[in-house]
Scaffold this motif. Structure first.
Motif, PDB file in Angstrom:
ATOM      1  N   LEU A  53       0.871  -1.168   0.000  1.00  0.00           N
ATOM      2  CA  LEU A  53       0.000   0.000   0.000  1.00  0.00           C
ATOM      3  C   LEU A  53       0.909   1.219   0.000  1.00  0.00           C
ATOM      4  CD1 LEU A  53      -2.711   1.545   0.496  1.00  0.00           C
ATOM      5  CD2 LEU A  53      -2.300   1.181   2.935  1.00  0.00           C
ATOM      6  N   LEU A  54       0.756   2.094  -0.990  1.00  0.00           N
ATOM      7  CA  LEU A  54       1.566   3.308  -1.090  1.00  0.00           C
ATOM      8  C   LEU A  54       0.726   4.519  -0.699  1.00  0.00           C
ATOM      9  CD1 LEU A  54       3.331   2.624  -4.492  1.00  0.00           C
ATOM     10  CD2 LEU A  54       4.329   2.482  -2.238  1.00  0.00           C
ATOM     11  N   ILE A  55       1.285   5.349   0.175  1.00  0.00           N
ATOM     12  CA  ILE A  55       0.605   6.570   0.603  1.00  0.00           C
ATOM     13  C   ILE A  55       1.540   7.753   0.386  1.00  0.00           C
ATOM     14  CG2 ILE A  55      -0.323   7.834   2.579  1.00  0.00           C
ATOM     15  CD1 ILE A  55      -1.392   5.251   3.668  1.00  0.00           C
ATOM     16  N   ASP A  56       1.033   8.770  -0.301  1.00  0.00           N
ATOM     17  CA  ASP A  56       1.754  10.032  -0.475  1.00  0.00           C
ATOM     18  C   ASP A  56       1.150  11.037   0.488  1.00  0.00           C
ATOM     19  OD1 ASP A  56       3.052   8.749  -2.520  1.00  0.00           O
ATOM     20  OD2 ASP A  56       2.065   9.864  -4.125  1.00  0.00           O
ATOM     21  N   GLN A  57       2.003  11.647   1.309  1.00  0.00           N
ATOM     22  CA  GLN A  57       1.548  12.601   2.313  1.00  0.00           C
ATOM     23  C   GLN A  57       2.234  13.933   2.087  1.00  0.00           C
ATOM     24  OE1 GLN A  57       3.041  12.019   6.257  1.00  0.00           O
ATOM     25  NE2 GLN A  57       1.280  12.975   7.205  1.00  0.00           N
ATOM     26  N   ALA A  58       1.465  15.002   2.129  1.00  0.00           N
ATOM     27  CA  ALA A  58       2.042  16.342   2.017  1.00  0.00           C
ATOM     28  C   ALA A  58       2.731  16.679   3.330  1.00  0.00           C
ATOM     29  CB  ALA A  58       0.956  17.363   1.716  1.00  0.00           C
ATOM     30  N   SER A  59       3.975  17.167   3.229  1.00  0.00           N
ATOM     31  CA  SER A  59       4.714  17.576   4.419  1.00  0.00           C
ATOM     32  C   SER A  59       5.348  18.933   4.146  1.00  0.00           C
ATOM     33  CB  SER A  59       5.775  16.538   4.788  1.00  0.00           C
ATOM     34  OG  SER A  59       6.758  16.455   3.786  1.00  0.00           O
ATOM     35  N   ASP A  60       6.022  19.488   5.152  1.00  0.00           N
ATOM     36  CA  ASP A  60       6.632  20.810   5.000  1.00  0.00           C
ATOM     37  C   ASP A  60       7.642  20.847   3.863  1.00  0.00           C
ATOM     38  OD1 ASP A  60       5.130  21.610   7.130  1.00  0.00           O
ATOM     39  OD2 ASP A  60       6.714  21.252   8.601  1.00  0.00           O
ATOM     40  N   GLY A  61       8.417  19.779   3.706  1.00  0.00           N
ATOM     41  CA  GLY A  61       9.471  19.755   2.700  1.00  0.00           C
ATOM     42  C   GLY A  61       9.054  19.171   1.369  1.00  0.00           C
ATOM     43  N   GLY A  62       7.780  18.995   1.114  1.00  0.00           N
ATOM     44  CA  GLY A  62       7.333  18.414  -0.149  1.00  0.00           C
ATOM     45  C   GLY A  62       6.386  17.257   0.104  1.00  0.00           C
ATOM     46  N   THR A  63       6.627  16.144  -0.584  1.00  0.00           N
ATOM     47  CA  THR A  63       5.781  14.971  -0.451  1.00  0.00           C
ATOM     48  C   THR A  63       6.561  13.845   0.202  1.00  0.00           C
ATOM     49  OG1 THR A  63       4.553  15.596  -2.433  1.00  0.00           O
ATOM     50  CG2 THR A  63       4.337  13.335  -1.704  1.00  0.00           C
ATOM     51  N   ARG A  64       5.978  13.258   1.204  1.00  0.00           N
ATOM     52  CA  ARG A  64       6.560  12.109   1.903  1.00  0.00           C
ATOM     53  C   ARG A  64       5.868  10.864   1.363  1.00  0.00           C
ATOM     54  NH1 ARG A  64       5.517  11.140   8.305  1.00  0.00           N
ATOM     55  NH2 ARG A  64       6.852   9.332   8.562  1.00  0.00           N
ATOM     56  N   LYS A  65       6.663   9.883   0.932  1.00  0.00           N
ATOM     57  CA  LYS A  65       6.107   8.655   0.368  1.00  0.00           C
ATOM     58  C   LYS A  65       6.381   7.508   1.322  1.00  0.00           C
ATOM     59  CE  LYS A  65       6.750  10.235  -4.329  1.00  0.00           C
ATOM     60  NZ  LYS A  65       5.664   9.965  -5.217  1.00  0.00           N
ATOM     61  N   LEU A  66       5.311   6.783   1.658  1.00  0.00           N
ATOM     62  CA  LEU A  66       5.409   5.664   2.578  1.00  0.00           C
ATOM     63  C   LEU A  66       4.871   4.410   1.910  1.00  0.00           C
ATOM     64  CD1 LEU A  66       3.996   7.518   5.677  1.00  0.00           C
ATOM     65  CD2 LEU A  66       6.358   6.836   5.342  1.00  0.00           C
ATOM     66  N   ALA A  67       5.530   3.293   2.153  1.00  0.00           N
ATOM     67  CA  ALA A  67       5.088   1.999   1.648  1.00  0.00           C
ATOM     68  C   ALA A  67       4.771   1.107   2.838  1.00  0.00           C
ATOM     69  CB  ALA A  67       6.180   1.360   0.783  1.00  0.00           C
ATOM     70  N   PHE A  68       3.595   0.513   2.815  1.00  0.00           N
ATOM     71  CA  PHE A  68       3.183  -0.417   3.858  1.00  0.00           C
ATOM     72  C   PHE A  68       3.096  -1.793   3.229  1.00  0.00           C
ATOM     73  CE2 PHE A  68       1.657   3.713   5.173  1.00  0.00           C
ATOM     74  CZ  PHE A  68       2.069   3.764   6.493  1.00  0.00           C
ATOM     75  N   TYR A  69       3.967  -2.685   3.669  1.00  0.00           N
ATOM     76  CA  TYR A  69       4.025  -4.044   3.143  1.00  0.00           C
ATOM     77  C   TYR A  69       3.082  -4.925   3.954  1.00  0.00           C
ATOM     78  CZ  TYR A  69       8.212  -2.874   0.464  1.00  0.00           C
ATOM     79  OH  TYR A  69       9.093  -2.318  -0.423  1.00  0.00           O
TER      80      TYR A  69
END
Length: 143
Positions: A53-69
């Motif tokens: 499952l891939l989630i893109d999150q807006a953060s102060d420095g741009g976009t944070r990308k997280l992968a949940f296996y």
């Protein structure tokens, strides 16, 4: 959970929860809680053909990308010469043939075996990950 991007990815094992206003990840070892507010999530999707499952999150420095296996992820670096292959990765990740023992495992071969592993571990997890994606998207629409 693995944070994607530059630098060494840090793999953390834990549980994933969907609250009314956030996606919450609880680390098994440290007990640390990571909250991803639904208002900051830009995109949630299933990585096709894999239990991720891939989630893109807006953060102060741009976009944070997280992968949940949703299964144990394969090792990111090739194994050392002479070491046993990781569990579930087949008999060996070494090249075959007459000169296979003398050749090192290439990055490409290692990536191919990782893709094969993720594809086989995807069996039965597709519907579960797609339901996570649809529930997160419903939460995004409601917020």
């Amino acid at each position: 959970m693995v944070e994607l991007g530059r630098g060494a990815p840090g793999e953390r094992k834990g549980m994933l929860f969907l609250d009314a206003d956030a996606v919450r990840f609880e680390d098994d070892r440290s007990g640390a809680v990571t909250r991803l507010e639904l208002a900051t999530i830009r995109r949630a999707r299933r990585n096709r053909g894999s239990p991720i499952l891939l989630i893109d999150q807006a953060s102060d420095g741009g976009t944070r990308k997280l992968a949940f296996y949703f299964s144990q992820p394969p090792p990111l670096t090739p194994p050392e010469p002479g070491s046993a292959p990781p569990p579930g990765m087949g008999l060996s990740s070494r090249p075959v043939g007459a000169f296979g023992a003398m050749r090192r495992t290439s990055k490409r071969r290692h990536m191919r075996s990782n893709i094969g592993y993720l594809t086989t571990s995807n069996a039965g997890k597709r519907e579960m990950i797609e339901s996570w994606v649809s529930e997160i998207r419903e939460g995004l629409a409601g917020s």
